[in-house]
Design a protein around this motif. Structure first.
Motif, PDB file in Angstrom:
ATOM      1  N   PRO A  12     -15.228  20.958  68.499  1.00  6.57           N
ATOM      2  CA  PRO A  12     -15.274  22.098  67.579  1.00  6.57           C
ATOM      3  C   PRO A  12     -15.719  23.382  68.285  1.00  6.57           C
ATOM      4  CG  PRO A  12     -16.366  20.179  66.631  1.00  6.57           C
ATOM      5  CD  PRO A  12     -16.086  19.842  68.057  1.00  6.57           C
ATOM      6  N   VAL A  41     -20.058  23.112  59.886  1.00  3.81           N
ATOM      7  CA  VAL A  41     -19.515  22.217  60.906  1.00  3.81           C
ATOM      8  C   VAL A  41     -20.676  21.638  61.712  1.00  3.81           C
ATOM      9  CG1 VAL A  41     -18.019  22.053  62.930  1.00  3.81           C
ATOM     10  CG2 VAL A  41     -17.401  23.576  61.030  1.00  3.81           C
ATOM     11  N   GLU A 186     -11.673  28.349  63.224  1.00  2.00           N
ATOM     12  CA  GLU A 186     -11.581  27.618  64.486  1.00  2.00           C
ATOM     13  C   GLU A 186     -10.814  28.443  65.519  1.00  2.00           C
ATOM     14  OE1 GLU A 186     -10.408  23.571  64.522  1.00  2.00           O
ATOM     15  OE2 GLU A 186     -11.359  23.104  62.600  1.00  2.00           O
TER      16      GLU A 186
END
Length: 199
Positions: A12, A41, A186
């Motif tokens: 990530p 996240v 992202e």
């Protein structure tokens, strides 16, 4: 390099528009606002930082090698900021900023400095900029390749133009884009390549 890039893009990595007044970490003993209020996240942490009173692009990643590349001064990764300052810097001040100013006995690296003709169109800051009728303000685009503590504020103060507001809009090939404060997304594979193969 392609194998390393492939491995890194599976972890990530996020771009956050860090709001004003938020720490670049997930916990704080004084209970000030942190990234935990915005990022859901797991296992990511800030690669580098923005001061509490600075805004804009903050990169978060679960990849230690990527974090090292982003924060290691040897890589000289360019970081772009829009900076509101008191008064309008003259040619001498702009040249000083471009060529390097002395901060705590150390001269900053050469920087790209551009005086903007018009103020950028950004969101309102939750704590308004101090306004003095007799003192005009202006905006600079500043690109630096190092990260000394409160560097931009110290640079502009050294030439007589104290900083009022800082918004980071890019790190290398990664751009803030249209993210609003507190929003994140992202990083894409193409964006990741710019961090490992040049710009």
């Amino acid at each position: 390099m392609s194998e390393k890039l492939s491995a890194m893009t599976t972890k990530p990595t996020l771009i956050l528009n860090k709001p004003y007044g938020v720490l670049s970490c997930f916990t704080d003993e004084l209970r000030r606002p942190t990234l935990a209020e915005y990022i859901s996240v797991p296992d990511v942490y800030a690669a580098g930082r923005l001061d509490l009173d600075s805004e804009g692009l903050l990169l978060l990643t679960a990849d230690g090698m990527l974090a090292h590349r982003l924060t290691d001064p040897e890589h000289k990764l360019p970081k772009v900021y829009l900076v509101q300052v008191e008064r309008i810097p003259d040619a001498t001040a702009l040249d000083q900023l471009r060529n390097g100013v002395v901060i705590r006995g150390r001269t900053t690296r050469p920087a790209h400095i551009q005086l903007l003709e018009e103020p950028p169109n950004f969101w309102d800051r939750p704590v308004p900029i101090r306004f003095r009728k007799s003192v005009p303000t202006s905006w600079l685009e500043m690109t630096i390749t190092e990260g000394m503590n409160r560097q931009i504020r110290r640079m502009t103060a050294a030439v007589g133009n104290p900083t009022l507001r800082i918004i980071r809009i890019a790190i290398g090939g990664l751009k803030l884009g249209d993210l609003m404060p507190g929003e994140y997304r992202e990083v894409t594979k193409d964006e990741m390549k710019t961090l490992f193969t040049g710009f």
